[in-house]
Design an enzyme around this catalytic site. Structure first.
Site, PDB file in Angstrom:
ATOM      1  N   LYS A  36       0.828  -1.211   0.000  1.00 56.96           N
ATOM      2  CA  LYS A  36       0.000   0.000   0.000  1.00 56.96           C
ATOM      3  C   LYS A  36       0.864   1.263   0.000  1.00 56.96           C
ATOM      4  CE  LYS A  36      -3.784  -2.319   2.402  1.00 56.96           C
ATOM      5  NZ  LYS A  36      -4.348  -2.767   1.161  1.00 56.96           N
ATOM      6  N   CYS A  37       1.842   1.276  -0.876  1.00 56.34           N
ATOM      7  CA  CYS A  37       2.818   2.363  -0.943  1.00 56.34           C
ATOM      8  C   CYS A  37       2.754   2.996  -2.332  1.00 56.34           C
ATOM      9  CB  CYS A  37       4.209   1.773  -0.688  1.00 56.34           C
ATOM     10  SG  CYS A  37       5.580   2.936  -0.836  1.00 56.34           S
TER      11      CYS A  37
END
Length: 161
Positions: free
Chosen positions: A35-36
């Protein structure tokens, strides 16, 4: 002297990834997160793996929740995410700490070898290990796997017999 081949990582699937079985092969080790903003780099890492694995390159992703809690998932969720969204087929280690006193031994060694600036400060730091097991180069998050710098370094490591 310690080298990269002296380490073992727990695999996402449970069994260990024993780096001694890769002796003589270049390895690209990357701390990853699902989730970057840099998560699309999985695609470039898969591309390097697809292009160079027949020339002995090993790519290993090490999921970590150390930066911005951007890897909150379970092993099953991480594996499914990588496969579904980026068709990742290279090995993934179990979710691990990559910085600070809780860092896994491999990442403590990488930080020692690369020096202060090489310590991961975010997700998707890349560490290139040469065929002799030493750290030959490292790249920060902002240097994509498709960048000329990474591609040339990987090519040199692969072609160095």
């Amino acid at each position: 002297m310690t080298c990269a081949y002296d380490f073992t990582l727990p695999a996402l699937s449970g069994e260990p990834i024993d780096l001694s079985t890769l002796r003589g092969k270049p390895i690209l080790i990357v701390n990853t997160a699902s989730k970057c903003g840099f998560t699309p780099q999985y695609e470039g890492l898969q591309g390097l793996w697809t292009t160079w694995r027949s020339h002995d390159l090993m790519v290993i992703g090490v999921p970590s929740n150390d930066f911005g809690a951007q890897e909150p998932g379970t092993a099953q969720e991480i594996g499914a995410f990588c496969e579904r969204n980026y068709h990742v087929t290279f090995p993934l280690a179990a979710k691990s700490h990559v910085r600070g006193p809780q860092a896994i031994p491999l990442f403590r060694w990488l930080a020692q070898q690369g020096g202060f600036l090489a310590r991961p400060r975010w997700n998707f730091y890349k560490y290139l290990i040469g065929r002799d097991g030493t750290l030959v180069n490292w790249f920060s998050s902002i240097t994509s796997p498709e960048s000329r710098r990474v591609r040339m370094a990987v090519e040199r490591a692969v072609m160095d017999h």
